[in-house]
Design an enzyme around this catalytic site. Sequence first.
Site, PDB file in Angstrom:
ATOM      1  N   ALA A 110      29.174 -11.545 -14.546  1.00 20.79           N
ATOM      2  CA  ALA A 110      28.660 -12.788 -13.745  1.00 20.79           C
ATOM      3  C   ALA A 110      26.885 -12.568 -14.137  1.00 20.79           C
ATOM      4  O   ALA A 110      26.270 -14.480 -14.386  1.00 20.79           O
ATOM      5  CB  ALA A 110      28.803 -12.622 -12.498  1.00 20.79           C
ATOM      6  N   ASN A 134      27.904  -4.855  -8.982  1.00 19.33           N
ATOM      7  CA  ASN A 134      28.401  -4.877 -10.406  1.00 19.33           C
ATOM      8  C   ASN A 134      26.883  -5.474 -11.032  1.00 19.33           C
ATOM      9  O   ASN A 134      26.706  -5.082 -12.720  1.00 19.33           O
ATOM     10  CB  ASN A 134      29.758  -5.612 -11.106  1.00 19.33           C
ATOM     11  CG  ASN A 134      30.689  -4.755 -10.482  1.00 19.33           C
ATOM     12  OD1 ASN A 134      31.036  -3.222 -10.667  1.00 19.33           O
ATOM     13  ND2 ASN A 134      32.585  -5.754 -10.918  1.00 19.33           N
ATOM     14  N   HIS A 165      22.646 -15.953  -9.141  1.00 13.26           N
ATOM     15  CA  HIS A 165      22.055 -14.085 -10.193  1.00 13.26           C
ATOM     16  C   HIS A 165      20.598 -14.728  -9.956  1.00 13.26           C
ATOM     17  O   HIS A 165      20.341 -16.258 -11.271  1.00 13.26           O
ATOM     18  CB  HIS A 165      22.808 -13.902 -10.623  1.00 13.26           C
ATOM     19  CG  HIS A 165      24.419 -14.104 -10.368  1.00 13.26           C
ATOM     20  ND1 HIS A 165      24.269 -12.222  -8.806  1.00 13.26           N
ATOM     21  CD2 HIS A 165      25.251 -14.207 -10.573  1.00 13.26           C
ATOM     22  CE1 HIS A 165      25.876 -12.479  -9.273  1.00 13.26           C
ATOM     23  NE2 HIS A 165      26.198 -14.099 -10.068  1.00 13.26           N
TER      24      HIS A 165
END
Length: 267
Positions: free
Chosen positions: A124, A190, A220
Site C-alpha cells: 500500500a 505491513n 499513509h
Amino acid sequence: MLNIVMIGCGAIGAGVLELLENDPQLRVDAVIVPRDSETQVRHRLASLRRPPRVLSALPAGERPDLLVECAGHRAIEQHVLPALAQGIPCLVVSVGALSEPGLVERLEAAAQAGGSRIELLPGAIGAIDALSAARVGGLESVRYTGRKPASAWLGTPGETVCDLQRLEKARVIFDGSAREAARLYPKNANVAATLSLAGLGLDRTQVRLIADPESCENVHQVEASGAFGGFELTLRGKPLAANPKTSALTVYSVVRALGNHAHAISI
C-alpha cells in the site's frame, strides 16, 4: 507463461485473480488455502474464466515459477520458508511478519540453502525505492503516520484507547517504534515494516497510527531526511470493499510485481 501458485484467497488474493483474468503471460495455476476452506473457495472461484486449482498444500515435487503469499503472517512459516528451501522464488505481501525476531535471518538462510530469492512487495505504500536509495548515503529520520477510518481499527488494541464506534474526531491510538506497532497491530503493520526494512530498521522508524471517523480512505504519510535531503509522501488509498484494513493499491502492487517477472521490460 509463468506458472504461479498463490497462498491465500481472501480480499487481496481474489482481487489479484480477477485482474489477471485477461493477461496471457500470467496465470495462477493454484491457490493454497486452509483445508476447511477448500470447498468454499473452489465454489467462489468457479465463475472465473480460468479458475485455479484449490489446494491445502503444495504437492510434493511441484515447482512453480513463483509462489505469492497473500495470506497473512502464519503463511510465511507454513509455506514460504519451505518453498524457499526447495528453490522456489517467493513474493511476500505480509511484510509485517518480518518484525518477528529472527524471521528475516531464517528466510535468508532458507533462500540461500535453496538457491532461491524472496521479494518483499511494497503493497500500500510508495517511494520504497527512494527510501532504500537514501539509506546508502545515510538516513537520519523516518516517520510514518497511518490514518484509517475508525472502523478499520476494530478488533485491535485501539479499542482500549477509545470507543471507536462512537468516536467523533481523529484520535492517535499509537505513537512509538515500528517494532512495537508491528507487535500490537500485526494486521496493520505491513506498511510500517516495509518502510523500516527499506530505511532505518524497526527500532529507529517512528510510527503514529490515527483513527479518524471522518476519513473514508487509508492515508499513509512518510517523512524522511538524511544526507540526500528529504522528502514527504502522502498517499490516499481507497480501502478494499471486502477488507477496510487493506488498501486497494496492495492488490495492484502484487499484479505489478508479477508483471515485472513475466514481461521483457520491468520498472
